[in-house]
Design a protein around this motif. Structure first.
Motif, PDB file in Angstrom:
ATOM      1  N   ARG A   1      -3.567  34.475  31.930  1.00  0.00           N
ATOM      2  CA  ARG A   1      -4.064  33.510  30.946  1.00  0.00           C
ATOM      3  C   ARG A   1      -5.497  33.784  30.487  1.00  0.00           C
ATOM      4  O   ARG A   1      -6.201  32.870  30.082  1.00  0.00           O
ATOM      5  N   THR A   2      -5.912  35.030  30.530  1.00  0.00           N
ATOM      6  CA  THR A   2      -7.251  35.400  30.059  1.00  0.00           C
ATOM      7  C   THR A   2      -7.299  35.440  28.541  1.00  0.00           C
ATOM      8  O   THR A   2      -8.325  35.129  27.946  1.00  0.00           O
ATOM      9  N   PHE A   3      -6.191  35.791  27.907  1.00  0.00           N
ATOM     10  CA  PHE A   3      -6.166  36.037  26.463  1.00  0.00           C
ATOM     11  C   PHE A   3      -5.245  35.067  25.740  1.00  0.00           C
ATOM     12  O   PHE A   3      -4.279  34.567  26.303  1.00  0.00           O
TER      13      PHE A   3
ATOM     14  N   THR B   1     -11.011  42.162  23.451  1.00  0.00           N
ATOM     15  CA  THR B   1     -11.137  43.083  24.566  1.00  0.00           C
ATOM     16  C   THR B   1     -10.136  44.192  24.285  1.00  0.00           C
ATOM     17  O   THR B   1      -8.933  43.932  24.191  1.00  0.00           O
TER      18      THR B   1
ATOM     19  N   HIS C   1      -9.008  34.915  21.510  1.00  0.00           N
ATOM     20  CA  HIS C   1      -9.437  36.024  22.362  1.00  0.00           C
ATOM     21  C   HIS C   1      -8.243  36.958  22.458  1.00  0.00           C
ATOM     22  O   HIS C   1      -7.217  36.619  23.041  1.00  0.00           O
TER      23      HIS C   1
ATOM     24  N   PHE D   1      -7.072  42.204  34.534  1.00  0.00           N
ATOM     25  CA  PHE D   1      -7.406  40.850  34.103  1.00  0.00           C
ATOM     26  C   PHE D   1      -6.513  39.852  34.832  1.00  0.00           C
ATOM     27  O   PHE D   1      -5.401  40.173  35.230  1.00  0.00           O
ATOM     28  N   THR D   2      -7.002  38.636  34.947  1.00  0.00           N
ATOM     29  CA  THR D   2      -6.191  37.578  35.545  1.00  0.00           C
ATOM     30  C   THR D   2      -5.270  36.984  34.485  1.00  0.00           C
ATOM     31  O   THR D   2      -5.479  37.159  33.286  1.00  0.00           O
TER      32      THR D   2
END
Length: 98
Positions: free
Chosen positions: A87-89, A48, A25, A84-85
């Protein structure tokens, strides 16, 4: 007739040496009209892509290949205020954005 930039895929191959794109991601900062996005997105699990320019994002949405509609999301946002929070990617790309 449209001339394809980088037909040897050198740009994406170079990115892949620095970042693991496969099944990841990816957050792309400064995606603009998606010129680079389309070239690596098929390798990623999900992309994203953010850009502060709404006109360029509209162009990207219009140019988004049908095969990537469920994989690539565009968001109007700035890198200084990521929505974004942690550790999203799995990885972040920033190419030609500075």
């Amino acid at each position: 007739m449209t001339m394809q930039r980088d037909p040897e895929n050198s740009e994406v191959n170079a990115l892949a040496t620095f970042a693991s794109l496969d099944d990841a991601h990816i957050l792309e900062i400064g995606s603009g009209d998606g010129r680079l996005t389309w070239r690596y997105a098929q390798r990623a699990r999900r992309v994203t892509a953010i850009d502060p320019d709404r006109i360029r994002l509209t162009a990207a949405l219009e140019a988004r290949p049908v095969s990537l509609r469920n994989k690539v999301t565009f968001i109007n946002a700035q890198a200084e205020k990521l929505p974004f929070t942690a550790r999203t990617f799995d990885g972040v790309l920033l190419a030609w954005s500075l």
